[in-house]
Motif scaffolding. Structure first.
Motif, PDB file in Angstrom:
ATOM      1  N   THR A 100       0.835  -1.201   0.000  1.00  0.00           N
ATOM      2  CA  THR A 100       0.000   0.000   0.000  1.00  0.00           C
ATOM      3  C   THR A 100       0.870   1.251   0.000  1.00  0.00           C
ATOM      4  O   THR A 100       0.562   2.233  -0.698  1.00  0.00           O
ATOM      5  N   ILE A 101       1.933   1.238   0.765  1.00  0.00           N
ATOM      6  CA  ILE A 101       2.859   2.382   0.766  1.00  0.00           C
ATOM      7  C   ILE A 101       3.455   2.578  -0.625  1.00  0.00           C
ATOM      8  O   ILE A 101       3.532   3.706  -1.138  1.00  0.00           O
ATOM      9  N   ARG A 102       3.874   1.478  -1.252  1.00  0.00           N
ATOM     10  CA  ARG A 102       4.433   1.560  -2.601  1.00  0.00           C
ATOM     11  C   ARG A 102       3.406   2.141  -3.574  1.00  0.00           C
ATOM     12  O   ARG A 102       3.735   2.952  -4.440  1.00  0.00           O
ATOM     13  N   TYR A 103       2.157   1.709  -3.423  1.00  0.00           N
ATOM     14  CA  TYR A 103       1.081   2.202  -4.273  1.00  0.00           C
ATOM     15  C   TYR A 103       0.932   3.716  -4.151  1.00  0.00           C
ATOM     16  O   TYR A 103       0.852   4.437  -5.162  1.00  0.00           O
ATOM     17  N   HIS A 104       0.906   4.238  -2.919  1.00  0.00           N
ATOM     18  CA  HIS A 104       0.685   5.675  -2.719  1.00  0.00           C
ATOM     19  C   HIS A 104       1.884   6.501  -3.168  1.00  0.00           C
ATOM     20  O   HIS A 104       1.712   7.631  -3.656  1.00  0.00           O
ATOM     21  N   LEU A 105       3.088   5.959  -3.045  1.00  0.00           N
ATOM     22  CA  LEU A 105       4.265   6.686  -3.513  1.00  0.00           C
ATOM     23  C   LEU A 105       4.226   6.878  -5.032  1.00  0.00           C
ATOM     24  O   LEU A 105       4.541   7.958  -5.547  1.00  0.00           O
ATOM     25  N   VAL A 106       3.827   5.823  -5.747  1.00  0.00           N
ATOM     26  CA  VAL A 106       3.742   5.952  -7.204  1.00  0.00           C
ATOM     27  C   VAL A 106       2.536   6.802  -7.598  1.00  0.00           C
ATOM     28  O   VAL A 106       2.609   7.603  -8.541  1.00  0.00           O
ATOM     29  N   LEU A 107       1.429   6.658  -6.876  1.00  0.00           N
ATOM     30  CA  LEU A 107       0.235   7.449  -7.170  1.00  0.00           C
ATOM     31  C   LEU A 107       0.525   8.944  -7.053  1.00  0.00           C
ATOM     32  O   LEU A 107      -0.017   9.750  -7.824  1.00  0.00           O
ATOM     33  N   ARG A 108       1.394   9.308  -6.119  1.00  0.00           N
ATOM     34  CA  ARG A 108       1.762  10.713  -5.982  1.00  0.00           C
ATOM     35  C   ARG A 108       2.419  11.240  -7.259  1.00  0.00           C
ATOM     36  O   ARG A 108       2.180  12.364  -7.676  1.00  0.00           O
ATOM     37  N   GLN A 109       3.208  10.385  -7.910  1.00  0.00           N
ATOM     38  CA  GLN A 109       3.832  10.791  -9.177  1.00  0.00           C
ATOM     39  C   GLN A 109       2.769  10.976 -10.254  1.00  0.00           C
ATOM     40  O   GLN A 109       2.852  11.905 -11.074  1.00  0.00           O
ATOM     41  N   TYR A 110       1.763  10.104 -10.283  1.00  0.00           N
ATOM     42  CA  TYR A 110       0.698  10.230 -11.273  1.00  0.00           C
ATOM     43  C   TYR A 110      -0.085  11.524 -11.089  1.00  0.00           C
ATOM     44  O   TYR A 110      -0.452  12.191 -12.053  1.00  0.00           O
ATOM     45  N   ARG A 111      -0.358  11.877  -9.857  1.00  0.00           N
ATOM     46  CA  ARG A 111      -1.128  13.088  -9.611  1.00  0.00           C
ATOM     47  C   ARG A 111      -0.348  14.340  -9.963  1.00  0.00           C
ATOM     48  O   ARG A 111      -0.932  15.396 -10.194  1.00  0.00           O
ATOM     49  N   ALA A 112       0.956  14.210 -10.010  1.00  0.00           N
ATOM     50  CA  ALA A 112       1.779  15.329 -10.466  1.00  0.00           C
ATOM     51  C   ALA A 112       1.745  15.474 -11.987  1.00  0.00           C
ATOM     52  O   ALA A 112       2.096  16.517 -12.523  1.00  0.00           O
ATOM     53  N   HIS A 113       1.322  14.419 -12.687  1.00  0.00           N
ATOM     54  CA  HIS A 113       1.196  14.435 -14.151  1.00  0.00           C
ATOM     55  C   HIS A 113      -0.175  13.871 -14.518  1.00  0.00           C
ATOM     56  O   HIS A 113      -0.278  12.777 -15.057  1.00  0.00           O
ATOM     57  N   PRO A 114      -1.254  14.584 -14.210  1.00  0.00           N
ATOM     58  CA  PRO A 114      -2.585  14.008 -14.439  1.00  0.00           C
ATOM     59  C   PRO A 114      -2.849  13.719 -15.907  1.00  0.00           C
ATOM     60  O   PRO A 114      -2.422  14.437 -16.792  1.00  0.00           O
ATOM     61  N   VAL A 115      -3.601  12.629 -16.120  1.00  0.00           N
ATOM     62  CA  VAL A 115      -3.970  12.230 -17.470  1.00  0.00           C
ATOM     63  C   VAL A 115      -5.039  13.176 -18.003  1.00  0.00           C
ATOM     64  O   VAL A 115      -6.022  13.458 -17.331  1.00  0.00           O
ATOM     65  N   SER A 116      -4.860  13.662 -19.210  1.00  0.00           N
ATOM     66  CA  SER A 116      -5.819  14.565 -19.826  1.00  0.00           C
ATOM     67  C   SER A 116      -6.327  13.979 -21.133  1.00  0.00           C
ATOM     68  O   SER A 116      -5.524  13.581 -21.972  1.00  0.00           O
ATOM     69  N   PRO A 117      -7.627  13.906 -21.336  1.00  0.00           N
ATOM     70  CA  PRO A 117      -8.146  13.381 -22.601  1.00  0.00           C
ATOM     71  C   PRO A 117      -7.707  14.197 -23.806  1.00  0.00           C
ATOM     72  O   PRO A 117      -7.708  13.723 -24.918  1.00  0.00           O
ATOM     73  N   HIS A 118      -7.354  15.468 -23.568  1.00  0.00           N
ATOM     74  CA  HIS A 118      -7.011  16.342 -24.684  1.00  0.00           C
ATOM     75  C   HIS A 118      -5.537  16.713 -24.711  1.00  0.00           C
ATOM     76  O   HIS A 118      -5.099  17.479 -25.559  1.00  0.00           O
ATOM     77  N   GLY A 119      -4.771  16.155 -23.764  1.00  0.00           N
ATOM     78  CA  GLY A 119      -3.330  16.338 -23.821  1.00  0.00           C
ATOM     79  C   GLY A 119      -2.863  17.744 -23.500  1.00  0.00           C
ATOM     80  O   GLY A 119      -1.908  18.243 -24.081  1.00  0.00           O
ATOM     81  N   GLN A 120      -3.516  18.460 -22.521  1.00  0.00           N
ATOM     82  CA  GLN A 120      -3.062  19.807 -22.225  1.00  0.00           C
ATOM     83  C   GLN A 120      -1.892  19.811 -21.248  1.00  0.00           C
ATOM     84  O   GLN A 120      -1.156  20.777 -21.176  1.00  0.00           O
ATOM     85  N   LYS A 121      -1.703  18.704 -20.482  1.00  0.00           N
ATOM     86  CA  LYS A 121      -0.718  18.716 -19.412  1.00  0.00           C
ATOM     87  C   LYS A 121       0.666  18.366 -19.926  1.00  0.00           C
ATOM     88  O   LYS A 121       0.834  17.850 -21.023  1.00  0.00           O
ATOM     89  N   ALA A 122       1.646  18.619 -19.087  1.00  0.00           N
ATOM     90  CA  ALA A 122       3.033  18.337 -19.457  1.00  0.00           C
ATOM     91  C   ALA A 122       3.267  16.833 -19.522  1.00  0.00           C
ATOM     92  O   ALA A 122       2.666  16.061 -18.793  1.00  0.00           O
ATOM     93  N   LEU A 123       4.153  16.437 -20.418  1.00  0.00           N
ATOM     94  CA  LEU A 123       4.456  15.025 -20.610  1.00  0.00           C
ATOM     95  C   LEU A 123       5.188  14.472 -19.396  1.00  0.00           C
ATOM     96  O   LEU A 123       6.079  15.106 -18.845  1.00  0.00           O
ATOM     97  N   GLY A 124       4.844  13.253 -18.988  1.00  0.00           N
ATOM     98  CA  GLY A 124       5.528  12.594 -17.901  1.00  0.00           C
ATOM     99  C   GLY A 124       5.735  11.136 -18.203  1.00  0.00           C
ATOM    100  O   GLY A 124       4.876  10.513 -18.806  1.00  0.00           O
ATOM    101  N   VAL A 125       6.882  10.563 -17.809  1.00  0.00           N
ATOM    102  CA  VAL A 125       7.153   9.142 -17.971  1.00  0.00           C
ATOM    103  C   VAL A 125       7.153   8.528 -16.581  1.00  0.00           C
ATOM    104  O   VAL A 125       7.984   8.894 -15.732  1.00  0.00           O
ATOM    105  N   LEU A 126       6.247   7.595 -16.338  1.00  0.00           N
ATOM    106  CA  LEU A 126       5.992   7.087 -15.001  1.00  0.00           C
ATOM    107  C   LEU A 126       6.065   5.577 -14.976  1.00  0.00           C
ATOM    108  O   LEU A 126       5.866   4.913 -15.998  1.00  0.00           O
ATOM    109  N   PRO A 127       6.298   4.999 -13.798  1.00  0.00           N
ATOM    110  CA  PRO A 127       6.140   3.537 -13.668  1.00  0.00           C
ATOM    111  C   PRO A 127       4.663   3.192 -13.608  1.00  0.00           C
ATOM    112  O   PRO A 127       3.825   4.039 -13.297  1.00  0.00           O
ATOM    113  N   THR A 128       4.322   1.943 -13.941  1.00  0.00           N
ATOM    114  CA  THR A 128       2.920   1.533 -13.792  1.00  0.00           C
ATOM    115  C   THR A 128       2.569   1.493 -12.317  1.00  0.00           C
ATOM    116  O   THR A 128       3.403   1.196 -11.455  1.00  0.00           O
ATOM    117  N   LEU A 129       1.299   1.777 -12.026  1.00  0.00           N
ATOM    118  CA  LEU A 129       0.833   1.884 -10.643  1.00  0.00           C
ATOM    119  C   LEU A 129       0.717   0.493 -10.023  1.00  0.00           C
ATOM    120  O   LEU A 129      -0.102  -0.322 -10.468  1.00  0.00           O
TER     121      LEU A 129
END
Length: 578
Positions: free
Chosen positions: A43-72
């Motif tokens: 669970t700790i590992r999950y929340h640490l990676v989730l924090r990275q995802y929230r820093a690069h939110p997924v956008s259907p229209h691609g307005q946000k900055a590009l991010g390369v992340l590990p899978t959750l």
């Protein structure tokens, strides 16, 4: 008898625990701590990676900055087991539905699971991810094919490794044979020319009129049958004869039943369950392999070891059937294989011929015959399309015209969308970066490290409401889902503009090589039946053969097992058309 005091009553459990030997409760405490610790750490590992995802939110229209992340990485409680039980024990589609609901929106449909002791099982759930995987030219499935051959079919490891070696043309021997004898239009036409008259023959053969009652209707005979039970062995017979030849069927009268049992056991074998854990599955495979081995040995005797040339020889002959089977057998003989070693790969061909096409045909016919649909005109409209196609003297329709009929194409595509449950598997031989979410230049990407396994389930993509907007929900059948008006206002067939949302045959270079013959076989079977018979629905049967008022659901099986079989049947009255 003296009554114990209140103090004695309250302290009794403690005295009992003190009297239990440590050898009993210490392992239980250890296991409890292990489970709790595993869940806390994951669970700790999950929340640490989730924090990275929230820093690069997924956008259907691609307005946000590009991010390369590990899978959750999703949390789990049982070490080594992880998410395996949920994966193996779920009803069709249930595991992917739960997974989709469990993932936060920020994850973009990408996660990592612990399955079968491996924590590098990456799952991608969106059409954009599906398109990225199937369009990637570096991802192959030869390692997946090798594991299927070894675990599910029983191919010896040395033979599986040899089959995965690439030739000077950069393809495996299997890919070269399929390219020559299944992907070419002239070869597919030969197969249909063999299939069609055989299908017409068995459809009028009294030996196949199982579980039916007859009643006289004028000069014709009307039969009441269970549609799936009546039709399945006939299409299986025609398909198997077309690809494998006549001898395999004539030598093994129980082959249809043996094949059905093997198909049911396939997923257990694929997951590598040992004989002591899945004895019935292994016995089922042993039986059908013995039948295939006997057929191969007989064919070698009948041909004196001189297999007719698959290129220059006849399109079909009774001992080994089609060019594709003869090409496989000749290659294996050149490699020094015996019928015993050749049997598993021939079983694989038998599985490929029947596992999806026959069942898809059943679903199409059940939906056409179903008159409780909102559209009461579906069957007459499809029949009108079919009747417009020219037919040769031997009963073979103009296949090109047939497979271009818009409404029948839409019904076909909808049945595959709704009932095909496969997992597009790829072993990661190099590090890979893929987009997640709904695509777009600014959408975050996931980093998939070398050595992992990539899973893209068609079920999640085929049932994604975002991918299939419309009045009819994606979990329901819609005969016209793939019809769109052209510039003249006429309805035409279209798979739509969203890449990756329809993939019943897989995708990319490893896409099913038999897809063209499969589509033609399905269309010819449906057209032949509609030309020969009138159908009237009598009622539904549940999985136990009892009357019910519900359209048949799907049988439970392990996720990714192929086209789902009906858990029930249609009782219909059928009569020869005049």
């Amino acid at each position: 008898m003296a009554t114990p005091s209140l103090e004695a009553t309250m302290t009794m459990p403690l005295r009992v625990i003190q009297q239990v030997r440590p050898s009993i409760w210490m392992p239980l405490v250890f296991l409890a701590l292990l489970v709790i610790g595993t869940y806390v750490v994951s669970t700790i590992r999950y929340h640490l990676v989730l924090r990275q995802y929230r820093a690069h939110p997924v956008s259907p229209h691609g307005q946000k900055a590009l991010g390369v992340l590990p899978t959750l990485p999703l949390p789990y409680m049982l070490p080594f087991v992880g998410h395996s039980l949920g994966f193996l024990m779920s009803a069709p589609g249930a595991f992917w539905k739960r997974l989709g609901k469990a993932l936060p929106a920020a994850a973009g449909g990408a996660c990592r699971l612990m399955i079968a002791g491996r924590h590098d099982q990456h799952v991608l759930l969106t059409p954009a991810s599906m398109a990225a995987v199937t369009n990637n030219r570096t991802l192959g499935r030869h390692l997946v094919s090798r594991d299927v051959a070894v675990y599910a079919l029983g191919v010896e490891i040395r033979d599986a490794n040899h089959s995965s070696l690439r030739t000077d043309k950069g393809r495996t021997p299997e890919e070269e044979i399929f390219g020559e004898h299944l992907l070419r239009a002239d070869r597919t036409a030969e197969l249909i020319t063999t299939f069609t008259p055989e299908l017409r023959s068995v459809l009028t053969n009294p030996a196949f009129n199982i579980n039916g009652s007859e009643e006289t209707s004028g000069s014709e005979v009307a039969r009441e049958v269970s549609l799936c039970e009546w039709l399945w062995p006939q299409v299986f017979h025609a398909s198997t004869l077309t690809i494998m030849g006549r001898d395999l069927l004539s030598m093994n009268p129980t082959l249809p039943a043996d094949y059905e049992a093997f198909e049911e056991a396939f997923a257990e074998l694929l997951w590598g369950l040992p004989r002591w854990l899945a004895p019935r599955a292994h016995r089922t495979r042993d039986k059908i392999l013995a039948s295939v081995e006997g057929w191969l040995a007989s064919a070698l005797v009948a041909t004196s070891g001189e297999i007719p040339d698959p290129v220059k020889g006849p399109a079909w002959e009774p001992h080994l059937g089609s060019r594709v089977v003869r090409a496989f057998v000749r290659r294996q003989l050149d490699y020094g294989m015996t019928p015993h070693r050749m049997a598993p790969s021939s079983l694989g061909l038998l599985l490929a011929v029947n596992t999806n096409t026959v069942v898809a045909t059943l679903w199409i016919l059940m939906h056409l015959v179903d008159r409780t649909d909102q559209d009461q005109t579906l069957l007459p409209r499809v029949r009108a399309e079919v009747d417009s196609v020219p037919v040769a003297a031997d009963g073979t329709p103009d296949v090109k015209r047939l497979t271009e009929l818009p409404l029948l194409q839409s019904v076909y595509a909808e049945v595959l969308r709704l009932y095909v449950d496969i997992i597009i598997l790829r072993y990661l031989e190099t590090d890979l970066t893929l987009p997640i979410g709904h695509g777009g230049d600014g959408t975050p990407q996931v980093q998939l490290p070398k050595g992992g396994v990539l899973h893209v389930p068609t079920w999640s993509v085929h049932h994604d409401p975002a991918a299939w907007p419309g009045v009819v929900p994606p979990d329901e059948f819609d005969a016209e889902r793939f019809l769109v008006p052209d510039e003249k206002g006429e309805m035409t067939f279209s798979l739509g503009s969203m890449p990756g949302r329809w993939a019943p045959y897989g995708g990319g270079k490893p896409m099913c090589p038999g897809r063209f013959f499969a589509k033609q076989e399905i269309f010819v079977t449906v057209a032949t039946l509609l030309r020969m018979y009138d159908f009237e629905k009598v009622g539904y049967l549940d999985g136990k053969g009892k009357r019910t008022d519900k359209f048949p659901g799907v049988k439970s099986r392990l996720a990714g097992g192929g086209t789902l079989r009906p858990d029930g049947d249609h009782r219909v009255r059928m009569e020869r058309r005049k």
